[in-house]
Enzyme design. Structure first.
Site, PDB file in Angstrom:
ATOM      1  N   HIS A 137       0.469  -6.185  10.961  1.00 53.98           N
ATOM      2  CA  HIS A 137       0.511  -6.557   9.554  1.00 53.98           C
ATOM      3  C   HIS A 137      -0.793  -6.193   8.853  1.00 53.98           C
ATOM      4  O   HIS A 137      -1.869  -6.439   9.380  1.00 53.98           O
ATOM      5  CB  HIS A 137       0.722  -8.068   9.414  1.00 53.98           C
ATOM      6  CG  HIS A 137       2.147  -8.490   9.520  1.00 53.98           C
ATOM      7  ND1 HIS A 137       3.050  -8.266   8.514  1.00 53.98           N
ATOM      8  CD2 HIS A 137       2.845  -9.093  10.504  1.00 53.98           C
ATOM      9  CE1 HIS A 137       4.232  -8.736   8.873  1.00 53.98           C
ATOM     10  NE2 HIS A 137       4.141  -9.245  10.081  1.00 53.98           N
ATOM     11  N   CYS A 206       0.976  -1.009   6.862  1.00 48.49           N
ATOM     12  CA  CYS A 206       1.573  -0.594   5.595  1.00 48.49           C
ATOM     13  C   CYS A 206       0.496  -0.311   4.548  1.00 48.49           C
ATOM     14  O   CYS A 206      -0.643  -0.740   4.647  1.00 48.49           O
ATOM     15  CB  CYS A 206       2.563  -1.636   5.079  1.00 48.49           C
ATOM     16  SG  CYS A 206       1.812  -3.195   4.651  1.00 48.49           S
ATOM     17  N   ARG A 215       2.641   4.292   4.709  1.00 51.93           N
ATOM     18  CA  ARG A 215       2.057   3.762   5.936  1.00 51.93           C
ATOM     19  C   ARG A 215       0.682   4.382   6.115  1.00 51.93           C
ATOM     20  O   ARG A 215       0.457   5.539   5.761  1.00 51.93           O
ATOM     21  CB  ARG A 215       2.913   4.128   7.158  1.00 51.93           C
ATOM     22  CG  ARG A 215       4.320   3.590   7.122  1.00 51.93           C
ATOM     23  CD  ARG A 215       4.367   2.076   7.320  1.00 51.93           C
ATOM     24  NE  ARG A 215       5.741   1.597   7.335  1.00 51.93           N
ATOM     25  CZ  ARG A 215       6.416   1.239   6.256  1.00 51.93           C
ATOM     26  NH1 ARG A 215       5.847   1.282   5.066  1.00 51.93           N
ATOM     27  NH2 ARG A 215       7.659   0.824   6.362  1.00 51.93           N
TER      28      ARG A 215
END
Lengths: 238, 59
Positions: A137, A206, A215
């Site tokens: 994340h 991301c 990305r």
């Protein structure tokens, strides 16, 4: 309509608006703050689990896997297969801070990524010839890859699987691509400038920070390995 | 809406206030425990893998 019923409608409508506003504020608190609290607990729990397993394993007389030099030929590290959703290593990135340590779990499912970093199933094992690819994340759930754009060539990515410290060195600064660009986790990621088989590592997250349109990718190659018995690698000192 | 709830709570003002707080906490608990975990993956913060599946959070 009487004055009374107009009043009722207006009051109910305002109460609904206030309720909706409160819901949104609570949801923002959840996303910004509470997912981080949960991820801190979950990732610490995963690391504890790993350390317990490693402690038990070191009590049992298990043969240490043959550790070979940097990127040359040699026997492949072997070990039990990675189990989906279970942790198998701990990653350290000095660029992200001395206290930055995250468990690496097998698989990149939504639930898995809430507890730590996720190893793309089907990519190489840690230290193996091929591409050891890991997703994490950027924001929410502890923000593990928040500072991803600050990675530079030569930065260390250190991974410990309980028997060996693997020190990877980053090849170049993060590469921006689109989510469909699955070639970045190929066994030989050509876009990184690698032109033959080797022991590679890929990190993905991301971009933009709170979006999903792109990305960010960094590649690294295995630079050094050392058995855990010989202490922490130099990349983590200083 | 809230006035209606207040009128239907039992007891005097203090008891009603106490019950209200408990109700609010219960609602917040349900939201954090069940509703938000369901809603959060619908937002794009979890799309961190390259898999060619744009926008979905399955990876």
């Amino acid at each position: 309509m009487s004055v009374g019923s107009v009043r009722l409608v207006v009051r109910t409508f305002s109460e609904l608006c206030i309720t909706a506003g409160a819901l949104i504020v609570l949801f923002v608190v959840y996303v910004l703050f509470w997912t981080g609290v949960q991820a801190d607990g979950a990732s610490a729990g995963q690391i504890d689990t790993l350390e317990r397993q490693w402690a038990q394993r070191s009590l049992a007389p298990a043969p240490a896997p043959a550790v070979t030099g940097a990127t040359g030929q040699g026997t492949e590290p072997t070990g039990p297969a990675y189990e989906d959703g279970k942790p198998f290593a701990v990653m350290y990135v000095p660029r992200f801070g001395r206290k930055w340590d995250w468990p690496v779990l097998e698989g990149t499912g939504t639930g898995t990524l809430k507890k730590g970093l996720g190893h793309y199933a089907g990519t190489a094992r840690l230290g193996e010839t091929g591409n050891f690819a890991v997703a994490g994340h950027r924001r929410t759930y502890g923000d593990p890859f928040k500072d991803f754009p600050e990675l530079r060539r030569g930065d260390a990515v250190v991974v410990n699987d309980g028997t060996t410290w693997f020190t990877y060195r980053i090849e170049k600064k993060p590469y921006l691509t689109v989510p469909s660009d699955v070639g970045v986790v190929d066994p030989v990621p050509r876009k990184a400038g690698f032109d033959g088989p080797g022991r590679y590592l890929t990190l993905t997250t991301c971009d933009p920070e709170w979006g999903s349109s792109h990305r960010l990718i960094v590649w690294a190659h295995l630079d050094a390995t050392q058995p855990v018995g010989k202490g922490r690698p130099t990349a983590l000192e200083g | 809406m809230y006035g209606w709830i207040w009128r239907h709570l039992p007891g005097n003002t203090w008891v009603r206030a106490l019950i209200s707080i408990v109700l609010v906490l219960a609602v917040v608990y349900v939201l954090f425990q069940y509703v938000f975990p369901w809603a959060e993956p619908l937002l794009p913060f979890g799309d961190v893998t390259v898999d060619g599946k744009n926008g979905s959070n399955t990876s």
